[in-house]
Design a protein around this motif. Structure first.
Motif, PDB file in Angstrom:
ATOM      1  N   LEU A 228      40.979  43.639  39.304  1.00  0.00           N
ATOM      2  CA  LEU A 228      40.036  42.800  38.331  1.00  0.00           C
ATOM      3  C   LEU A 228      41.095  41.171  39.346  1.00  0.00           C
ATOM      4  O   LEU A 228      41.556  41.182  39.906  1.00  0.00           O
ATOM      5  CB  LEU A 228      41.142  42.240  36.982  1.00  0.00           C
ATOM      6  CG  LEU A 228      40.152  41.509  35.858  1.00  0.00           C
ATOM      7  CD1 LEU A 228      38.404  42.037  35.674  1.00  0.00           C
ATOM      8  CD2 LEU A 228      40.965  40.812  34.392  1.00  0.00           C
ATOM      9  N   LYS A 229      39.476  40.806  39.339  1.00  0.00           N
ATOM     10  CA  LYS A 229      39.319  39.691  40.302  1.00  0.00           C
ATOM     11  C   LYS A 229      40.132  38.626  39.110  1.00  0.00           C
ATOM     12  O   LYS A 229      40.067  38.608  38.340  1.00  0.00           O
ATOM     13  CB  LYS A 229      38.348  38.731  40.393  1.00  0.00           C
ATOM     14  CG  LYS A 229      37.289  40.006  41.137  1.00  0.00           C
ATOM     15  CD  LYS A 229      35.948  39.406  41.249  1.00  0.00           C
ATOM     16  CE  LYS A 229      35.279  40.133  42.553  1.00  0.00           C
ATOM     17  NZ  LYS A 229      33.561  39.918  42.674  1.00  0.00           N
ATOM     18  N   GLU A 230      41.192  37.332  40.432  1.00  0.00           N
ATOM     19  CA  GLU A 230      42.035  36.186  39.618  1.00  0.00           C
ATOM     20  C   GLU A 230      41.403  35.802  38.608  1.00  0.00           C
ATOM     21  O   GLU A 230      42.236  35.238  38.064  1.00  0.00           O
ATOM     22  CB  GLU A 230      42.808  35.740  40.412  1.00  0.00           C
ATOM     23  CG  GLU A 230      43.668  36.286  41.820  1.00  0.00           C
ATOM     24  CD  GLU A 230      44.124  35.955  42.949  1.00  0.00           C
ATOM     25  OE1 GLU A 230      44.082  34.435  43.106  1.00  0.00           O
ATOM     26  OE2 GLU A 230      44.887  36.395  43.387  1.00  0.00           O
ATOM     27  N   GLU A 231      40.371  34.882  39.393  1.00  0.00           N
ATOM     28  CA  GLU A 231      39.066  34.500  37.884  1.00  0.00           C
ATOM     29  C   GLU A 231      39.591  34.875  36.921  1.00  0.00           C
ATOM     30  O   GLU A 231      39.142  33.882  35.347  1.00  0.00           O
ATOM     31  CB  GLU A 231      38.651  33.834  38.680  1.00  0.00           C
ATOM     32  CG  GLU A 231      36.996  35.324  39.332  1.00  0.00           C
ATOM     33  CD  GLU A 231      37.487  35.038  40.185  1.00  0.00           C
ATOM     34  OE1 GLU A 231      35.631  35.442  41.290  1.00  0.00           O
ATOM     35  OE2 GLU A 231      38.271  35.044  40.600  1.00  0.00           O
ATOM     36  N   TYR A 232      39.551  36.590  36.480  1.00  0.00           N
ATOM     37  CA  TYR A 232      39.201  36.846  35.360  1.00  0.00           C
ATOM     38  C   TYR A 232      40.593  37.460  34.554  1.00  0.00           C
ATOM     39  O   TYR A 232      40.639  38.095  33.597  1.00  0.00           O
ATOM     40  CB  TYR A 232      38.541  38.222  35.197  1.00  0.00           C
ATOM     41  CG  TYR A 232      36.917  37.663  35.692  1.00  0.00           C
ATOM     42  CD1 TYR A 232      35.881  36.804  35.767  1.00  0.00           C
ATOM     43  CD2 TYR A 232      35.993  38.343  36.617  1.00  0.00           C
ATOM     44  CE1 TYR A 232      34.753  36.153  36.390  1.00  0.00           C
ATOM     45  CE2 TYR A 232      35.287  37.999  37.992  1.00  0.00           C
ATOM     46  CZ  TYR A 232      34.502  37.050  37.210  1.00  0.00           C
ATOM     47  OH  TYR A 232      33.101  36.790  37.867  1.00  0.00           O
ATOM     48  N   LEU A 233      41.650  37.001  35.306  1.00  0.00           N
ATOM     49  CA  LEU A 233      43.051  37.463  34.123  1.00  0.00           C
ATOM     50  C   LEU A 233      43.059  36.635  33.422  1.00  0.00           C
ATOM     51  O   LEU A 233      42.997  35.398  33.542  1.00  0.00           O
ATOM     52  CB  LEU A 233      43.911  37.686  35.846  1.00  0.00           C
ATOM     53  CG  LEU A 233      44.118  38.578  36.418  1.00  0.00           C
ATOM     54  CD1 LEU A 233      45.368  37.772  38.250  1.00  0.00           C
ATOM     55  CD2 LEU A 233      44.184  39.114  36.481  1.00  0.00           C
TER      56      LEU A 233
END
Length: 286
Positions: A159-164
């Motif tokens: 998962l991309k960091e901005e969606y963690l």
């Protein structure tokens, strides 16, 4: 130093070593024969000889076409046909494909048995999918004829960091709306250089990061001139020592030693010179 187990199968010796869920099997001696396989990935590197036990490996990556690296190719192909196995996939430098095809046709005429295999030419920068989780990249090495090395990578979607931290239903909605919510993360697992002068390593930094590096170390004596060794596409122990700080590999398998050396000379000479930072990670394949 790590210890291996020696076996003799079909008159072709090989050593075996296991690390981090990966098994390396094979044997390599300069001008004699080089052959390796990684059972977990169902792949092999080079076919200077072909132990019967290696016949079930369906995919092979050939670094170059010197005989001590490809002499057993027709034996391997013929054995799989004899045992009614699927034709193997062979990847090799693109410059050599047509000559190798002709070579197999000549053997076919001599043997009266079909040489059925899938020959695939590769070039530096190319990628070959092994599975959903693993991919092989091709890189340029420096030898006296066209040559390449290979690196097996683990690849995972994260998962991309901005969606963690987002709830699962929000991530699902983003996916349904066409948003790419994951990124690919790669980990270099096994690197095989084949025969190369130091430029083959220096030109491909991921080689120094692979968990397991299988590389050549053909010459060790101080009186062997490095400029001549490099001209013929090989490495000297001093090249290795100069790059000691670059090796971030967990295990470094050094092989392809010259037949000039007795195994005891290799062990004594290298162990005496290896810095402590390398000593426990180096496996001498001899």
């Amino acid at each position: 130093m790590p210890k291996g187990v020696e076996s003799v199968v079909d008159n072709a010796p090989f050593l075996s070593f296991h690390h981090a869920g990966i098994t390396v099997e094979g044997y390599s001696r300069a001008a004699v024969q080089s052959y390796w396989r990684i059972p977990e990935f169902k792949v092999g590197f080079d076919l200077g000889a072909q132990p019967w036990d290696f016949m079930g490996t369906p995919t092979w990556f050939l670094s170059h076409t010197h005989l001590d690296h490809i002499a057993a190719l027709p034996v391997y192909v013929a054995r799989r046909r004899m045992m009614k196995m699927e034709p193997p996939r062979i990847f090799l430098p693109e410059e050599a494909v047509e000559d190798v095809r002709r070579f197999l046709h000549i053997v076919q005429r001599l043997d009266r048995g079909r040489m059925v295999c899938e020959l695939n030419g590769v070039a530096p920068g190319q990628e070959i999918d092994l599975s959903r989780e693993h991919v092989v990249t091709v890189f340029r090495t420096t030898h006296t004829i066209p040559s390449v090395g290979f690196l097996i990578w683990d690849r995972r979607k994260k998962l991309k960091e901005e969606y963690l931290g987002l709830p699962g239903d929000k991530i699902r909605d983003l996916r349904l709306a066409g948003t790419e919510v994951t990124r690919e993360v790669r980990t270099p697992l096994v690197c095989y250089t084949g025969d190369t002068s130091p430029g083959g390593l220096d030109g491909y930094p991921p080689a120094f990061e692979a968990k397991i590096l299988i590389t050549e170390l053909s010459f060790i004596r101080p009186n062997h001139r490095r400029e001549k060794i490099h001209k013929f596409g090989h490495m000297h122990l001093d090249d290795f020592l100069e790059r000691a700080d670059k090796f971030h590999n967990e295990i470094i398998i050094c092989a392809h030693f010259s037949t000039r050396y007795h195994p005891n000379e290799v062990r004594r000479g290298i162990e005496a010179k290896l810095p402590e930072s390398l000593r426990e990670r180096v496996k001498l394949w001899i």
